[in-house]
Every structure is written in C-alpha cells, then in structure tokens.
Scaffold this motif. Structure first.
Motif, PDB file in Angstrom:
ATOM      1  N   ARG A   3      10.329  -5.792  -5.780  1.00 27.43           N
ATOM      2  CA  ARG A   3      11.036  -4.633  -6.345  1.00 27.43           C
ATOM      3  C   ARG A   3      10.168  -3.928  -7.387  1.00 27.43           C
ATOM      4  O   ARG A   3      10.156  -2.700  -7.462  1.00 27.43           O
ATOM      5  N   GLU A   4       9.428  -4.701  -8.185  1.00 20.72           N
ATOM      6  CA  GLU A   4       8.562  -4.126  -9.208  1.00 20.72           C
ATOM      7  C   GLU A   4       7.424  -3.311  -8.581  1.00 20.72           C
ATOM      8  O   GLU A   4       7.079  -2.236  -9.062  1.00 20.72           O
ATOM      9  N   ALA A   5       6.849  -3.857  -7.498  1.00 21.67           N
ATOM     10  CA  ALA A   5       5.762  -3.151  -6.813  1.00 21.67           C
ATOM     11  C   ALA A   5       6.275  -1.854  -6.184  1.00 21.67           C
ATOM     12  O   ALA A   5       5.600  -0.820  -6.236  1.00 21.67           O
ATOM     13  N   GLU A   6       7.467  -1.895  -5.606  1.00 23.43           N
ATOM     14  CA  GLU A   6       8.065  -0.679  -5.039  1.00 23.43           C
ATOM     15  C   GLU A   6       8.277   0.375  -6.110  1.00 23.43           C
ATOM     16  O   GLU A   6       7.983   1.556  -5.902  1.00 23.43           O
ATOM     17  N   GLU A   7       8.795  -0.050  -7.255  1.00 21.23           N
ATOM     18  CA  GLU A   7       9.039   0.893  -8.348  1.00 21.23           C
ATOM     19  C   GLU A   7       7.730   1.489  -8.862  1.00 21.23           C
ATOM     20  O   GLU A   7       7.634   2.689  -9.124  1.00 21.23           O
ATOM     21  N   LEU A   8       6.701   0.668  -8.991  1.00 21.44           N
ATOM     22  CA  LEU A   8       5.398   1.170  -9.424  1.00 21.44           C
ATOM     23  C   LEU A   8       4.851   2.178  -8.414  1.00 21.44           C
ATOM     24  O   LEU A   8       4.354   3.237  -8.793  1.00 21.44           O
ATOM     25  N   ASN A   9       4.969   1.878  -7.131  1.00 25.21           N
ATOM     26  CA  ASN A   9       4.494   2.807  -6.099  1.00 25.21           C
ATOM     27  C   ASN A   9       5.244   4.136  -6.166  1.00 25.21           C
ATOM     28  O   ASN A   9       4.643   5.197  -6.003  1.00 25.21           O
ATOM     29  N   ARG A  48      -6.078   3.746  -8.147  1.00 23.44           N
ATOM     30  CA  ARG A  48      -7.204   3.415  -7.271  1.00 23.44           C
ATOM     31  C   ARG A  48      -6.807   2.335  -6.262  1.00 23.44           C
ATOM     32  O   ARG A  48      -7.162   2.419  -5.079  1.00 23.44           O
ATOM     33  N   ALA A  49      -6.056   1.338  -6.698  1.00 21.12           N
ATOM     34  CA  ALA A  49      -5.647   0.262  -5.799  1.00 21.12           C
ATOM     35  C   ALA A  49      -4.719   0.779  -4.698  1.00 21.12           C
ATOM     36  O   ALA A  49      -4.826   0.364  -3.544  1.00 21.12           O
ATOM     37  N   VAL A  50      -3.821   1.706  -5.039  1.00 18.51           N
ATOM     38  CA  VAL A  50      -2.838   2.196  -4.070  1.00 18.51           C
ATOM     39  C   VAL A  50      -3.416   3.287  -3.174  1.00 18.51           C
ATOM     40  O   VAL A  50      -3.213   3.280  -1.960  1.00 18.51           O
ATOM     41  N   PHE A  51      -4.152   4.240  -3.734  1.00 18.88           N
ATOM     42  CA  PHE A  51      -4.609   5.405  -2.975  1.00 18.88           C
ATOM     43  C   PHE A  51      -6.082   5.359  -2.578  1.00 18.88           C
ATOM     44  O   PHE A  51      -6.550   6.237  -1.852  1.00 18.88           O
ATOM     45  N   TYR A  58      -9.384  12.067  -6.782  1.00 20.72           N
ATOM     46  CA  TYR A  58      -8.285  12.624  -5.982  1.00 20.72           C
ATOM     47  C   TYR A  58      -8.062  14.088  -6.349  1.00 20.72           C
ATOM     48  O   TYR A  58      -7.952  14.953  -5.471  1.00 20.72           O
ATOM     49  N   LEU A  59      -8.020  14.378  -7.635  1.00 24.59           N
ATOM     50  CA  LEU A  59      -7.801  15.747  -8.090  1.00 24.59           C
ATOM     51  C   LEU A  59      -8.954  16.652  -7.651  1.00 24.59           C
ATOM     52  O   LEU A  59      -8.728  17.774  -7.183  1.00 24.59           O
ATOM     53  N   GLN A  60     -10.184  16.171  -7.758  1.00 20.24           N
ATOM     54  CA  GLN A  60     -11.326  16.960  -7.298  1.00 20.24           C
ATOM     55  C   GLN A  60     -11.220  17.252  -5.807  1.00 20.24           C
ATOM     56  O   GLN A  60     -11.454  18.375  -5.361  1.00 20.24           O
ATOM     57  N   ARG A  61     -10.849  16.257  -5.023  1.00 18.84           N
ATOM     58  CA  ARG A  61     -10.737  16.435  -3.575  1.00 18.84           C
ATOM     59  C   ARG A  61      -9.643  17.450  -3.241  1.00 18.84           C
ATOM     60  O   ARG A  61      -9.826  18.322  -2.392  1.00 18.84           O
TER      61      ARG A  61
END
Length: 142
Positions: A3-9, A48-51, A58-61
C-alpha cells in the motif's frame, strides 16, 4: 505491491503530471518534490527508480519533445522555440537537443516537415462516434 509503494507511485505520478503541465516554466526539484510531499533528495531517488531517469532529464526530454513539434509545425525561430519550451540558453537547448535527438534543432527542422496522416486515418479520426465509442450507425433513407 504494498500500500505504501502504491501511494508513493501515485504521488510521483502527480509530480510528473505537474512537470508535464508546467514544462515551460522554471522548475526545481524542491517545488516538484513538494507536489509529491517528500523531500527533494528522496524524490530524486524515487523518481529515477520508478521512471528510469532523473527528474531533470525527464523535464529536458519533455521540453525537447515539445520543441520537435514546434520545429516541424511552425516557422518560428530556433531561439524563440528554445525560450518557449523553457530553456534559458540557446547553447544548452542545442546541446541537449542534439544529445536526445541526435542532430541539431536546425538540422532536425530541415529533415522533418509537418506530419501528415494518411487520408484513411484522417477519415477514421473524423468519423462520428456514438456515446459507446463505436462508429455511429448509418440510417437508411428510403
């Protein structure tokens, strides 16, 4: 997934959506991390771990992707496009564009004109739709 990982995502997705909406504005990690309600350092690590890339990259891209569209679809100068998509330096814009796309903004513009969809795709896109998302039924007159 816990549940914590889902909320963080979810919070990271909200922060990424905020970056997408405000890509042309000056953004810093602290402001975007605040959207996710986590510290800037933790935000950078988790993002970085998720995306798979840092928030900065990411913003530059995203800015380069938007500039690619503007280079293809408009006749505005490279300098104007650079500032419109959020870069503060033409040199940084050109260097970043070349790293991501593999060619300079001017070379990209020369080799890529407006994207034109085939006629069949245009017809399909303009076809009236019913509320269920299927093509509307043709009624016969007779």
């Amino acid at each position: 997934m816990s549940r914590e990982a889902e909320e963080l995502n979810r919070r990271l997705l909200r922060a990424r959506d905020a970056m997408d909406r405000s890509y042309a504005e000056p953004l810093d990690v602290r402001a975007v991390a605040a959207v996710a309600h986590i510290s800037p350092a933790h935000f950078s690590r988790c993002f970085r771990a998720v995306f798979g890339e840092s928030p900065h990259r990411y913003l530059q891209r995203r800015r380069v992707e938007r500039s690619m569209f503007l280079l293809r679809e408009s006749d505005r100068t490279v300098t104007d496009i650079c500032f419109d998509v959020g870069f503060s330096s033409v040199g940084t814009f050109s260097r970043t564009f070349r790293e991501i796309v593999g060619q300079t903004p001017s070379a990209y513009r020369e080799g890529h004109g407006p994207i034109v969809a085939p006629h069949c795709v245009q017809l399909a896109a303009m076809r009236p739709r019913s509320s269920a998302g299927r093509p509307a039924q043709q009624s016969t007159i007779g």
